[in-house]
Enzyme design. Structure first.
Site, PDB file in Angstrom:
ATOM      1  N   TYR A  25       3.380  -8.346  -3.235  1.00 44.85           N
ATOM      2  CA  TYR A  25       3.495  -7.080  -2.497  1.00 44.85           C
ATOM      3  C   TYR A  25       3.783  -5.932  -3.467  1.00 44.85           C
ATOM      4  O   TYR A  25       3.225  -4.842  -3.348  1.00 44.85           O
ATOM      5  CB  TYR A  25       4.614  -7.196  -1.449  1.00 44.85           C
ATOM      6  CG  TYR A  25       4.994  -5.892  -0.780  1.00 44.85           C
ATOM      7  CD1 TYR A  25       4.089  -5.209   0.028  1.00 44.85           C
ATOM      8  CD2 TYR A  25       6.275  -5.335  -0.955  1.00 44.85           C
ATOM      9  CE1 TYR A  25       4.442  -4.006   0.642  1.00 44.85           C
ATOM     10  CE2 TYR A  25       6.637  -4.146  -0.349  1.00 44.85           C
ATOM     11  CZ  TYR A  25       5.714  -3.481   0.453  1.00 44.85           C
ATOM     12  OH  TYR A  25       6.071  -2.286   1.040  1.00 44.85           O
ATOM     13  N   THR A  79      10.695   2.401  -2.086  1.00 40.95           N
ATOM     14  CA  THR A  79       9.812   1.241  -1.969  1.00 40.95           C
ATOM     15  C   THR A  79      10.225   0.417  -0.753  1.00 40.95           C
ATOM     16  O   THR A  79      11.413   0.166  -0.541  1.00 40.95           O
ATOM     17  CB  THR A  79       9.868   0.353  -3.241  1.00 40.95           C
ATOM     18  OG1 THR A  79      11.226   0.034  -3.538  1.00 40.95           O
ATOM     19  CG2 THR A  79       9.240   1.053  -4.439  1.00 40.95           C
ATOM     20  N   SER A 107      13.686   3.979   1.111  1.00 46.67           N
ATOM     21  CA  SER A 107      12.485   4.072   1.954  1.00 46.67           C
ATOM     22  C   SER A 107      12.821   3.920   3.436  1.00 46.67           C
ATOM     23  O   SER A 107      13.757   3.196   3.793  1.00 46.67           O
ATOM     24  CB  SER A 107      11.516   2.963   1.548  1.00 46.67           C
ATOM     25  OG  SER A 107      10.538   2.749   2.539  1.00 46.67           O
ATOM     26  N   TYR A 130       8.909   8.491   6.578  1.00 43.56           N
ATOM     27  CA  TYR A 130       7.542   8.359   7.093  1.00 43.56           C
ATOM     28  C   TYR A 130       7.544   8.992   8.478  1.00 43.56           C
ATOM     29  O   TYR A 130       8.466   8.734   9.272  1.00 43.56           O
ATOM     30  CB  TYR A 130       7.160   6.886   7.241  1.00 43.56           C
ATOM     31  CG  TYR A 130       6.658   6.242   5.978  1.00 43.56           C
ATOM     32  CD1 TYR A 130       5.682   6.847   5.196  1.00 43.56           C
ATOM     33  CD2 TYR A 130       7.135   4.994   5.587  1.00 43.56           C
ATOM     34  CE1 TYR A 130       5.206   6.226   4.040  1.00 43.56           C
ATOM     35  CE2 TYR A 130       6.662   4.372   4.436  1.00 43.56           C
ATOM     36  CZ  TYR A 130       5.702   4.999   3.674  1.00 43.56           C
ATOM     37  OH  TYR A 130       5.233   4.400   2.540  1.00 43.56           O
ATOM     38  N   THR A 156       6.898  11.609   2.781  1.00 51.46           N
ATOM     39  CA  THR A 156       5.673  11.020   2.218  1.00 51.46           C
ATOM     40  C   THR A 156       4.464  11.452   3.035  1.00 51.46           C
ATOM     41  O   THR A 156       4.427  11.283   4.258  1.00 51.46           O
ATOM     42  CB  THR A 156       5.800   9.483   2.172  1.00 51.46           C
ATOM     43  OG1 THR A 156       6.884   9.164   1.300  1.00 51.46           O
ATOM     44  CG2 THR A 156       4.523   8.842   1.639  1.00 51.46           C
ATOM     45  N   ARG A 165      -4.361  -3.729   1.248  1.00 52.41           N
ATOM     46  CA  ARG A 165      -4.036  -4.509   0.047  1.00 52.41           C
ATOM     47  C   ARG A 165      -4.339  -5.968   0.371  1.00 52.41           C
ATOM     48  O   ARG A 165      -3.684  -6.576   1.217  1.00 52.41           O
ATOM     49  CB  ARG A 165      -2.572  -4.308  -0.314  1.00 52.41           C
ATOM     50  CG  ARG A 165      -2.274  -2.814  -0.543  1.00 52.41           C
ATOM     51  CD  ARG A 165      -0.876  -2.429  -0.114  1.00 52.41           C
ATOM     52  NE  ARG A 165      -0.769  -1.004   0.153  1.00 52.41           N
ATOM     53  CZ  ARG A 165       0.278  -0.432   0.722  1.00 52.41           C
ATOM     54  NH1 ARG A 165       1.324  -1.149   1.066  1.00 52.41           N
ATOM     55  NH2 ARG A 165       0.294   0.857   0.955  1.00 52.41           N
ATOM     56  N   LYS A 252       5.939  14.228  -1.069  1.00 54.52           N
ATOM     57  CA  LYS A 252       5.439  13.160  -1.951  1.00 54.52           C
ATOM     58  C   LYS A 252       4.025  12.730  -1.561  1.00 54.52           C
ATOM     59  O   LYS A 252       3.738  12.497  -0.389  1.00 54.52           O
ATOM     60  CB  LYS A 252       6.382  11.955  -1.838  1.00 54.52           C
ATOM     61  CG  LYS A 252       5.929  10.708  -2.577  1.00 54.52           C
ATOM     62  CD  LYS A 252       7.018   9.649  -2.546  1.00 54.52           C
ATOM     63  CE  LYS A 252       6.650   8.423  -3.353  1.00 54.52           C
ATOM     64  NZ  LYS A 252       5.749   7.507  -2.654  1.00 54.52           N
ATOM     65  N   SER A 274       1.375  12.051  -6.793  1.00 59.73           N
ATOM     66  CA  SER A 274       1.433  10.595  -6.596  1.00 59.73           C
ATOM     67  C   SER A 274       0.237  10.108  -5.798  1.00 59.73           C
ATOM     68  O   SER A 274      -0.234  10.801  -4.894  1.00 59.73           O
ATOM     69  CB  SER A 274       2.732  10.255  -5.833  1.00 59.73           C
ATOM     70  OG  SER A 274       2.766   8.903  -5.438  1.00 59.73           O
ATOM     71  N   HIS A 276       0.697   6.963  -4.525  1.00 50.93           N
ATOM     72  CA  HIS A 276       1.406   5.856  -3.894  1.00 50.93           C
ATOM     73  C   HIS A 276       1.284   4.575  -4.743  1.00 50.93           C
ATOM     74  O   HIS A 276       1.156   3.470  -4.236  1.00 50.93           O
ATOM     75  CB  HIS A 276       0.828   5.610  -2.485  1.00 50.93           C
ATOM     76  CG  HIS A 276       1.856   5.194  -1.463  1.00 50.93           C
ATOM     77  ND1 HIS A 276       2.417   6.064  -0.559  1.00 50.93           N
ATOM     78  CD2 HIS A 276       2.420   3.980  -1.200  1.00 50.93           C
ATOM     79  CE1 HIS A 276       3.266   5.412   0.213  1.00 50.93           C
ATOM     80  NE2 HIS A 276       3.296   4.153  -0.163  1.00 50.93           N
ATOM     81  N   GLY A 309       2.489   4.410 -12.505  1.00 51.09           N
ATOM     82  CA  GLY A 309       2.092   3.839 -13.794  1.00 51.09           C
ATOM     83  C   GLY A 309       3.099   4.002 -14.909  1.00 51.09           C
ATOM     84  O   GLY A 309       2.831   3.573 -16.040  1.00 51.09           O
ATOM     85  N   GLY A 330       8.632   3.001  -9.649  1.00 49.72           N
ATOM     86  CA  GLY A 330       8.633   2.082  -8.512  1.00 49.72           C
ATOM     87  C   GLY A 330       8.728   0.661  -9.007  1.00 49.72           C
ATOM     88  O   GLY A 330       9.810   0.067  -9.093  1.00 49.72           O
TER      89      GLY A 330
HETATM   90  C1  LIG Z   1       6.227  -2.448  -3.349  1.00 52.50           C
HETATM   91  C2  LIG Z   1       6.088  -0.969  -3.127  1.00 52.50           C
HETATM   92  C3  LIG Z   1       6.479  -0.425  -1.918  1.00 52.50           C
HETATM   93  C4  LIG Z   1       6.365   0.958  -1.715  1.00 52.50           C
HETATM   94  N1  LIG Z   1       6.843   1.485  -0.536  1.00 52.50           N
HETATM   95  C5  LIG Z   1       6.853   2.834  -0.394  1.00 52.50           C
HETATM   96  C6  LIG Z   1       7.473   3.419   0.737  1.00 52.50           C
HETATM   97  O1  LIG Z   1       8.028   2.737   1.589  1.00 52.50           O
HETATM   98  N2  LIG Z   1       7.450   4.778   0.828  1.00 52.50           N
HETATM   99  C7  LIG Z   1       6.854   5.576  -0.118  1.00 52.50           C
HETATM  100  O2  LIG Z   1       6.852   6.799   0.017  1.00 52.50           O
HETATM  101  N3  LIG Z   1       6.291   5.028  -1.203  1.00 52.50           N
HETATM  102  C8  LIG Z   1       6.284   3.695  -1.374  1.00 52.50           C
HETATM  103  N4  LIG Z   1       5.736   3.150  -2.495  1.00 52.50           N
HETATM  104  C9  LIG Z   1       5.203   4.034  -3.553  1.00 52.50           C
HETATM  105  C10 LIG Z   1       6.303   4.400  -4.544  1.00 52.50           C
HETATM  106  O3  LIG Z   1       7.232   5.275  -3.963  1.00 52.50           O
HETATM  107  C11 LIG Z   1       5.724   5.086  -5.778  1.00 52.50           C
HETATM  108  O4  LIG Z   1       4.890   6.141  -5.381  1.00 52.50           O
HETATM  109  C12 LIG Z   1       4.954   4.127  -6.682  1.00 52.50           C
HETATM  110  O5  LIG Z   1       5.560   2.862  -6.704  1.00 52.50           O
HETATM  111  C13 LIG Z   1       4.897   4.687  -8.100  1.00 52.50           C
HETATM  112  O6  LIG Z   1       4.142   3.872  -8.915  1.00 52.50           O
HETATM  113  P1  LIG Z   1       4.756   2.743  -9.904  1.00 52.50           P
HETATM  114  O7  LIG Z   1       5.118   1.587  -9.025  1.00 52.50           O
HETATM  115  O8  LIG Z   1       3.601   2.468 -10.779  1.00 52.50           O
HETATM  116  O9  LIG Z   1       5.945   3.334 -10.599  1.00 52.50           O
HETATM  117  C14 LIG Z   1       5.819   1.782  -2.717  1.00 52.50           C
HETATM  118  C15 LIG Z   1       5.412   1.219  -3.933  1.00 52.50           C
HETATM  119  C16 LIG Z   1       5.557  -0.141  -4.149  1.00 52.50           C
HETATM  120  C17 LIG Z   1       5.138  -0.727  -5.472  1.00 52.50           C
END
Ligand SMILES: Cc1cc2nc3c(=O)[nH]c(=O)nc-3n(C[C@H](O)[C@H](O)[C@H](O)COP(=O)(O)O)c2cc1C
Length: 378
Positions: A25, A79, A107, A130, A156, A165, A252, A274, A276, A309, A330
């Protein structure tokens, strides 16, 4: 495991300790995962200027994000299901961030609730919202974040509908996991994780269950989430959310300069450039590749943050050079959490801090706030 020196080391350890469906995930993007990969790969194309014989003593990584002092400009991104990477994951990550002096963002789709995190932290954390069709629930969430004294609301914008996914579908992702044969075999190999989860009552979406209408138990939750994200969310909604919230607001999920300009018009305090983490629009540009254009377009009308990234302190510095005032990680903190709980999150932050500090020095700078475009080779 030999010494942990990089975020990739933490990822390897997390892969061995976290049940496959939750590791996957985290380690997944939408469809072909091309944007997920590009987020990381595009950082390596950016090169620093190496400088010598300048005073490199007394360095500082301190900065501010939306006016809040940070020990380095690296926040923990919101996350979902973080409490499934490790028992009580959101509470542990929030405590690690607090001790380190960086913001933690909870989150909406967390396992530990707003109140759970507030009960184990002293400093305010940030809450990510959200917008769901059930507006009473949204208003209530905003009020709960206020009551918990959250110091910023991160709204967001890039998940009005859910990107696909493949791994999550193939793994039958759910929280807690269903007792299928494949899951039972996998869990048998992850005893440390199982012990942790057996020892906590926090195993499902505690911001939602018991708070949203028609969600009394977990079995109805997955259908509820797919039905509930609001596909009609618009710029007008930002206005009422901002008003109801009344505090610092971060938007975001901006990846286009037109949207960035619209965001600046709302009077929000910051945007997060971003995609996401490559989990929504596969084929979208990497965050780092559009950062400069967006930062130049908005100028000083709104603070610019970026995520996607970032896997090292060098990546953070590159983002700052290209116009970001702050960054988020993240997966790096999720891997730390899955690998070693709270200590792993601290480890992820320490790795990034050390890399930032050494790189700053070798670039001939003492203050992180001095990093700008002139520090890159172009
Ligand atoms: C497992 C996972 C769950 C995520 N869940 C959310 C979320 O609930 N709300 C949100 O705004 N972004 C979510 N994101 C996006 C992150 O906030 C963020 O934009 C992203 O992880 C940044 O990239 P990185 O993982 O490469 O650092 C999630 C990302 C991951 C990897």
């Amino acid at each position: 495991m030999s010494e942990i020196l990089t975020i990739a080391d933490l990822k390897d350890l997390a892969r061995r300790r976290v049940p496959k469906m939750f590791f996957d995930y985290a380690d997944s993007g939408a469809w072909t995962e091309s944007t997920y990969r590009a987020n990381e790969e595009d950082f390596s194309k950016i090169k620093f200027r190496q400088r010598v014989l300048v005073d490199m003593s007394n360095r500082s990584l301190e900065s501010t994000m939306i006016g809040e002092k940070v020990s380095m400009p690296v926040a923990l991104a919101p996350t979902g299901l973080t409490g499934m990477q490790h028992a009580d994951g959101e509470m542990l990550a929030a405590q690690a961030a607090e001790a380190f002096g960086v913001p933690f963002t909870l989150s909406t789709m967390s396992i530990c609730s707003i109140e759970d995190v507030a009960s184990v932290t002293k400093k305010p954390f940030w809450f990510q919202l959200y917008v769901l069709r059930d507006k009473d629930f949204v208003l209530n969430l905003i009020d709960r974040a206020k009551a918990a004294k959250c110091s910023a609301l991160v709204l967001t914008l890039d998940l009005q509908i859910l990107g696909q996914r493949h791994k999550d579908i193939r793994n039958g992702l759910s929280a807690p996991p269903k007792m299928t044969l494949a899951n039972i075999v996998d869990l048998a190999l992850k005893p440390r994780w199982c012990l942790g989860i057996a020892g906590t009552k926090r195993r499902t979406f505690r911001n939602i269950v018991g708070h949203a209408k028609g969600v009394g138990d977990v079995s109805s939750l997955s259908s509820w989430t797919t039905e509930q994200f609001d596909p009609q969310l618009s710029w007008k909604d930002v206005a009422w959310i901002k008003e109801r919230w009344g505090g610092k607001l971060i938007l975001k999920g901006i990846l286009d300069k037109e949207d960035a300009l619209m965001a600046a018009e709302t009077g929000a305090d910051a945007i997060v450039v971003s995609n996401h983490g490559g989990r929504q629009l596969d084929g979208a540009a990497s965050s780092i590749s559009v950062l400069e254009e967006i930062a130049d377009a908005v100028g000083d009308r709104i603070e610019v943050h970026v995520d996607g990234g970032i896997r090292s302190g060098q990546d953070v510095l590159k983002a700052l050079c290209l116009g970001a005032k702050g960054t988020y990680i993240g997966r790096p903190f999720l891997y730390g959490l899955g690998a070693m709980g709270k200590d792993g999150v601290t480890k992820a932050l320490e790795i990034i801090r050390k890399e930032m500090d050494i790189t700053l020095a070798l670039c001939g700078k003492r203050l992180v706030t001095d990093m700008g475009k002139d520090q890159l080779r172009r």
